[in-house]
Design a protein around this motif. Structure first.
Motif, short mmCIF file in Angstrom:
data_model
loop_
_atom_site.label_atom_id
_atom_site.label_comp_id
_atom_site.label_asym_id
_atom_site.label_seq_id
_atom_site.Cartn_x
_atom_site.Cartn_y
_atom_site.Cartn_z
N CYS A 130 0.85 -1.19 0.00
CA CYS A 130 0.00 0.00 0.00
C CYS A 130 0.88 1.24 0.00
O CYS A 130 2.10 1.13 0.20
CB CYS A 130 -0.91 0.03 1.23
N THR A 157 11.51 5.50 3.47
CA THR A 157 10.86 5.62 2.16
C THR A 157 11.82 5.80 0.98
O THR A 157 11.37 5.96 -0.16
CB THR A 157 9.88 6.80 2.20
N THR A 175 19.71 11.43 -7.32
CA THR A 175 20.76 10.45 -7.58
C THR A 175 20.48 9.85 -8.96
O THR A 175 19.50 10.22 -9.60
CB THR A 175 20.82 9.38 -6.45
N GLY A 221 17.53 5.53 6.68
CA GLY A 221 17.86 5.28 5.27
C GLY A 221 17.89 6.55 4.45
O GLY A 221 18.12 7.66 4.97
N SER A 238 22.88 7.94 0.99
CA SER A 238 22.80 7.20 -0.26
C SER A 238 23.53 5.89 -0.02
O SER A 238 24.58 5.87 0.62
CB SER A 238 23.48 8.02 -1.34
C1 LIG Z 1 18.14 5.52 -9.43
C2 LIG Z 1 18.88 5.23 -8.19
C3 LIG Z 1 20.24 5.33 -8.19
C4 LIG Z 1 20.98 5.06 -7.06
N1 LIG Z 1 22.32 5.13 -7.10
C5 LIG Z 1 23.06 4.80 -6.04
C6 LIG Z 1 24.46 4.78 -6.09
O1 LIG Z 1 25.05 5.07 -7.10
N2 LIG Z 1 25.16 4.44 -5.00
C7 LIG Z 1 24.54 4.12 -3.85
O2 LIG Z 1 25.22 3.81 -2.89
N3 LIG Z 1 23.21 4.14 -3.78
C8 LIG Z 1 22.47 4.46 -4.84
N4 LIG Z 1 21.13 4.48 -4.78
C9 LIG Z 1 20.59 4.48 -3.52
C10 LIG Z 1 20.22 3.17 -2.94
O3 LIG Z 1 19.36 2.50 -3.77
C11 LIG Z 1 19.54 3.57 -1.70
O4 LIG Z 1 20.42 4.36 -0.93
C12 LIG Z 1 19.05 2.50 -0.83
O5 LIG Z 1 18.33 1.54 -1.52
C13 LIG Z 1 18.19 3.19 0.19
O6 LIG Z 1 17.56 2.27 0.97
P1 LIG Z 1 16.26 2.66 1.72
O7 LIG Z 1 15.84 1.46 2.47
O8 LIG Z 1 16.44 3.91 2.44
O9 LIG Z 1 15.24 2.98 0.56
P2 LIG Z 1 14.81 2.15 -0.72
O10 LIG Z 1 15.69 1.00 -0.94
O11 LIG Z 1 14.65 3.14 -1.80
O12 LIG Z 1 13.40 1.59 -0.29
C14 LIG Z 1 12.34 2.45 -0.03
C15 LIG Z 1 11.09 1.63 0.13
O13 LIG Z 1 10.05 2.43 0.61
C16 LIG Z 1 8.85 2.14 -0.10
N5 LIG Z 1 8.01 3.32 0.05
C17 LIG Z 1 8.35 4.60 -0.22
N6 LIG Z 1 7.35 5.42 0.12
C18 LIG Z 1 6.35 4.66 0.59
C19 LIG Z 1 5.05 4.93 1.08
N7 LIG Z 1 4.60 6.18 1.15
N8 LIG Z 1 4.28 3.90 1.46
C20 LIG Z 1 4.73 2.63 1.40
N9 LIG Z 1 5.97 2.32 0.96
C21 LIG Z 1 6.77 3.32 0.56
C22 LIG Z 1 9.34 1.80 -1.48
O14 LIG Z 1 8.40 1.02 -2.14
C23 LIG Z 1 10.61 1.03 -1.16
O15 LIG Z 1 10.34 -0.32 -0.93
C24 LIG Z 1 20.33 4.72 -5.90
C25 LIG Z 1 18.95 4.63 -5.88
C26 LIG Z 1 18.23 4.87 -7.02
C27 LIG Z 1 16.74 4.76 -6.99
#
Ligand SMILES: Cc1cc2nc3c(=O)[nH]c(=O)nc-3n(C[C@H](O)[C@H](O)[C@H](O)COP(=O)(O)OP(=O)(O)OC[C@H]3O[C@@H](n4cnc5c(N)ncnc54)[C@H](O)[C@@H]3O)c2cc1C
Length: 623
Positions: free
Chosen positions: A120, A152, A196, A365, A371
Motif C-alpha cells: 500500500c 521511504t 541520484t 535510510g 545514499s
Molecule cells: C536511481 C537510483 C540510483 C541510485 N544510485 C546509487 C548509487 O550510485 N550508490 C549508492 O550507494 N546508492 C544508490 N542508490 C541508492 C540506494 O538505492 C539507496 O540508498 C538504498 O536503496 C536506500 O535504501 P532505503 O531502504 O532507504 O530505501 P529504498 O531501498 O529506496 O526503499 C524504499 C522503500 O520504501 C517504499 N516506500 C516509499 N514510500 C512509501 C510509502 N509512502 N508507502 C509505502 N511504501 C513506501 C518503497 O516502495 C521502497 O520499498 C540509488 C537509488 C536509485 C533509486
C-alpha cells in the motif's frame, strides 16, 4: 482499524532491517511498501560493501542484522579490495545476484511470525499531542501503532528524468509516493530535495567481452557475516572497459539535453558518485574513465554499466554506450535515469533516529539524506532496536563515533547540515584504525547481545574467539624463534633475516612478515591451526599496536568533551560572545554534549569555551 506495535514504511534495505529487528524482538510489526515484489531491491548496482561500506555490513552483522547473511548467501563474486594495504582500508565487496538477494530477504521476513507484509502507499501520518499514532494509506484505511519507522528511500514526491522528459516514478517501474512528504511538512518538519542516478542495463549477448579486461573474484574469499558455515558458490567475473574520446565528444555535444545542466533538476546529487557527464566536465583533463560491466544475476543477461550513470536522453545513451570498447553493438535493456526525491534533513532527529518533534516517529535510510544500501540498512537496524527500547520505556542506544561507522554516520547526520546525498567513506572517521571491518564483532557483538538480536550461543562463540585471540597474542609475546639456516632461508624470501632469538611478536612486527610466514617457521603455530578470522586479529593487534594505542589515547582525549552534557533547556539566545550564525545553528541542532557541539559546522573552539562557561554557570544556578 488495524493495530500494531510498530509500523515500518518501506521495504528497502532500511525497512527490511528495521522490520526484522522489531519482529524478532517480539513486536507485532507491519511492513508496508509500495510493491511487495520489490522487497530488498537494489535499484542501482547489485553490489554490497567496498570501502567503509564493508565495515557497515560487518557492523550490521555484529549487531544481529541480516545484510551480511543475505549477501554471503547470494553472492556472484567476492573480492577483497586494497588487500595489499593496511587493515583500516581493506574492504570486502560482493557482486550479488539481485533477484536471489530479494528472494532470500523476503523469505527471512515471511518466516517471522510477528511480521505482516502489506502492499500500500502510506500517505498521511496520524499524530496527536506530538506522539505518533499511526498512518493512513491511499484508500483512507487507518493503521495504528505507537511507533512508526519511515524508510521511504527515493520515493517521496519523486520524479525520474531521462533527458528532458520525466515520469512520476521513485524507481523505474515503481510509482512515486504521494502524500507522506506534505503530511510531514504539515507537522512542521523541514523537507529538502536530493537527486541520484543510475546507469543503463545492457544485454550481455550484445557485448564483446574479449575487448575488455576480466575482473575475477578472490579464489579464497572472505565473507561478511561473522557466523560460520558460509556457502562456497561459483564466482562470476566482472569486466573493465573505459570511455573514449568519442564518448566525451557525444556527452559534450548533448549537454543541453541533460535535465541537470539545463536546470530542470533542482535536487543536489552525490559528489562522490557523479554522473558520467559530471565526470567528463569536472575532470576535463582526464582523457578516459574506467567503466565496469557487472552481472545483475546468474539467470539473466542483464549487465550493469558501473560508472556510467547519466540523465541524458535515451538516443544519446545509445551513442555513448556504443563508443565504449566491447559495446559497439550493445542493446540497452533498461535506460539510465536520474531521480529527484524529497528527504527529511536528519538534524531533526536525535542520535536514536527518533524525530525530536514527534515522539515514536523514527526515520532511517535515504529519507535521512544518505545514499547507499549499507548506510540504509545500518540505520534501519538501529532504528528498529531503538523503536523496541522506546516501546519498553528503556534508554535508547546511542553509538559513539569511536564505536562504529554506524555511530559516525548517525552523528554526522544529526549534527551536520547535510545538503547532498551522504555516503560513508573511510575519511569520515577520525578513528579508522579502530573501526576496521575485521573487528566489528569485537566492537558491537555485546550491544547486539544486550539488545536481544544475538543469541546466547553466538555470543558464547564470540567470547571463545576473543579468548583464543588473547591467548595467541600472549603466546606471541612469550615464545621465541631462534636463528637457523632453515629459518633464515624462509625469511630471505621476505627480505628478512635474524641473528638472535626473537619473540614471535617482534618478528611479526617486521615488514613483509605475516602470521602465515610465522606459521611456515614455527611448529607450535602450525599445530594450533587457527582460522583466518582469528589469526588476522592477532596479526593486526600486534603489528599495529603503536598506532592503535595512539588512536585510543585520541579517543580518551575527545571523550572529555563527549562527557560534558549540555542541559536540555539551555537558552542559546541568551549566550553572549558567540556569532548569531553559531547561536542559530546550536538552537537548531540542540547538541547533547559539548563534543557534538564541537562537530557542528562553523562552531569554533572559542564558541566551545563560551559554552563551557555557560554550562558551569547553569549548573551553579540549578544548585
Ligand atoms: C536511481 C537510483 C540510483 C541510485 N544510485 C546509487 C548509487 O550510485 N550508490 C549508492 O550507494 N546508492 C544508490 N542508490 C541508492 C540506494 O538505492 C539507496 O540508498 C538504498 O536503496 C536506500 O535504501 P532505503 O531502504 O532507504 O530505501 P529504498 O531501498 O529506496 O526503499 C524504499 C522503500 O520504501 C517504499 N516506500 C516509499 N514510500 C512509501 C510509502 N509512502 N508507502 C509505502 N511504501 C513506501 C518503497 O516502495 C521502497 O520499498 C540509488 C537509488 C536509485 C533509486
Amino acid at each position: 482499524m488495524f493495530k500494531y506495535d510498530v509500523i515500518v514504511v518501506g521495504a528497502g534495505h532500511a525497512g527490511c532491517e528495521a522490520a526484522m529487528a522489531c519482529s524478532r524482538l517480539g513486536a507485532k510489526t507491519l511492513l508496508a511498501s509500495l510493491n511487495l515484489d520489490n522487497i530488498a531491491l537494489m535499484p542501482c548496482n547489485p553490489a554490497i560493501g567496498g570501502p567503509a561500506k564493508s565495515c557497515l555490513v560487518r557492523e550490521i552483522d555484529a549487531l544481529g542484522g541480516i545484510m551480511g547473511i543475505a549477501t554471503d548467501a547470494t553472492y556472484m563474486q567476492l573480492k577483497m579490495l586494497n588487500s595489499s594495504k593496511g587493515p583500516a582500508v581493506r574492504a570486502l565487496r560482493a557482486q550479488s545476484d539481485k533477484k536471489e538477494y530479494m528472494r532470500f530477504v523476503r523469505h527471512l521476513l515471511e518466516s517471522e511470525e510477528n511480521l505482516s507484509l502489506k502492499q500500500c502507499t502510506m500517505s498521511e501520518l496520524i499524530v496527536k499531542d506530538n506522539q505518533v499514532k499511526g498512518l493512513k494509506d491511499e484508500f483512507g484505511l487507518e493503521y495504528y501503532a505507537p511507533v512508526v519507522i519511515l524508510t521511504t528511500g527515493t520515493s517521496l514526491e519523486a520524479r525520474i528524468w531521462i533527458g528532458l522528459q520525466y515520469l512520476e516514478f521513485g524507481r523505474l517501474g515503481e510509482a512515486s509516493a504521494k502524500g507522506l512528504s506534505p503530511s510531514l511538512k504539515k507537522l512542521g518538519f523541514n523537507i529538502g530535495r536530493l537527486k541520484t542516478g543510475t546507469p543503463a542495463r545492457v544485454d550481455a549477448r550484445t557485448i564483446n567481452f574479449d575487448a575488455m579486461v576480466v575482473q575475477p573474484g578472490d579464489e579464497n574469499p572472505s565473507f561478511f557475516s561473522f557466523l560460520p558455515d558460509r556457502p562456497i558458490r561459483k564466482q562470476y567475473p566482472c569486466y573493465l572497459t573505459r570511455t573514449t574520446e568519442k564518448t566525451h565528444e557525444v556527452i559534450k555535444n548533448n549537454l543541453d539535453k541533460s535535465p541537470m545542466y539545463s536546470g530542470l533538476i533542482h535536487g543536489i546529487g552525490p559528489r562522490y558518485c557523479p554522473s558520467i557527464e559530471d565526470k567528463v566536465i569536472r575532470f576535463a583533463h582526464n582523457p578516459s574513465h574506467h567503466i565496469f560491466i557487472e552481472p545483475e544475476g546468474k539467470d539473466t543477461y542483464e549487465m550493469y554499466v558501473q560508472g556510467f550513470s547519466t540523465s541524458l536522453p535515451a538516443d544519446v545513451q545509445i551513442q555513448m554506450l556504443r563508443s565504449l570498447p566491447g559495446l559497439e553493438n550493445v542493446h540497452i535493456m533498461k535506460p539510465a535515469y536520474a531521480v529527484e526525491y524529497d528527504y527529511m534533513p536528519a538534524v531533526q532527529l536525535s542520535h536514536s533516529l527518533m524525530t525530536k518533534k514527534v515522539k515514536g516517529l523514527f526515520c532511517a535510510g535515504q529519507i535521512n539524506g544518505t545514499s547507499g544500501y549499507e548506510e540504509a540498512a545500518a540505520q534501519g537496524l538501529l532504528a528498529g532496536i531503538n523503536a523496541i527500547k522506546y516501546l519498553q520505556d528503556k534508554e535508547m542506544i546511542t553509538l559513539p563515533r569511536e564505536s562504529s561507522y554506524l555511530g559516525t554516520l548517525v552523528d554526522d547526520l544529526v549534527t551536520k547540515d547535510i545538503d547532498e546525498p551522504y555516503r560513508m567513506l573511510t575519511s569520515r572517521s577520525e578513528y579508522r584504525l579502530l573501526l576496521r571491518q575485521d573487528n566489528a564483532d569485537e566492537r558491537l557483538t555485546k550491544i547486539g547481545f544486550d539488545s536481544g538480536l544475538i543469541s546466547q550461543e553466538r555470543y558464547n562463540n564470540y567470547l571463545a574467539k576473543q579468548k583464543t585471540i588473547d591467548q595467541e597474542i600472549q603466546r606471541f609475546l612469550q615464545e621465541k624463534i631462534s636463528p637457523s639456516e632453515k629459518v633464515n632461508n624462509i625469511l630471505s624470501k621476505y627480505n628478512q633475516n635474524i641473528d638472535r632469538g626473537l619473540k614471535l611478536a617482534e618478528l611479526l612486527k617486521r615488514p613483509n612478515i605475516t602470521y602465515e610466514v610465522i606459521k611456515e617457521l614455527d611448529e607450535n603455530t602450525q599445530k594450533l591451526g587457527l582460522t583466518r578470522d582469528i589469526y588476522e586479529q592477532v596479526e593486526v593487534k600486534i603489528k599495529y599496536e603503536g598506532y592503535i594505542k595512539r588512536q585510543i589515547e585520541q579517543v580518551n582525549m575527545s571523550d572529555k568533551l563527549e562527557k560534558i552534557k549540555i542541559p536540555e533547556n539551555i537558552d542559546y539566545s541568551k549566550i553572549e560572545h558567540i556569532s548569531t550564525e553559531t547561536r542559530d545553528k546550536l538552537a537548531k541542532i540542540r547538541p547533547v554534549t559539548l563534543g557534538q557541539a564541537s562537530r557542528i559546522g562553523g562552531v569554533k573552539p572559542a564558541d566551545i569555551s563560551v559554552l563551557m562557561i555557560m554550562i558551569e554557570s547553569h549548573k551553579i544556578k540549578s544548585k
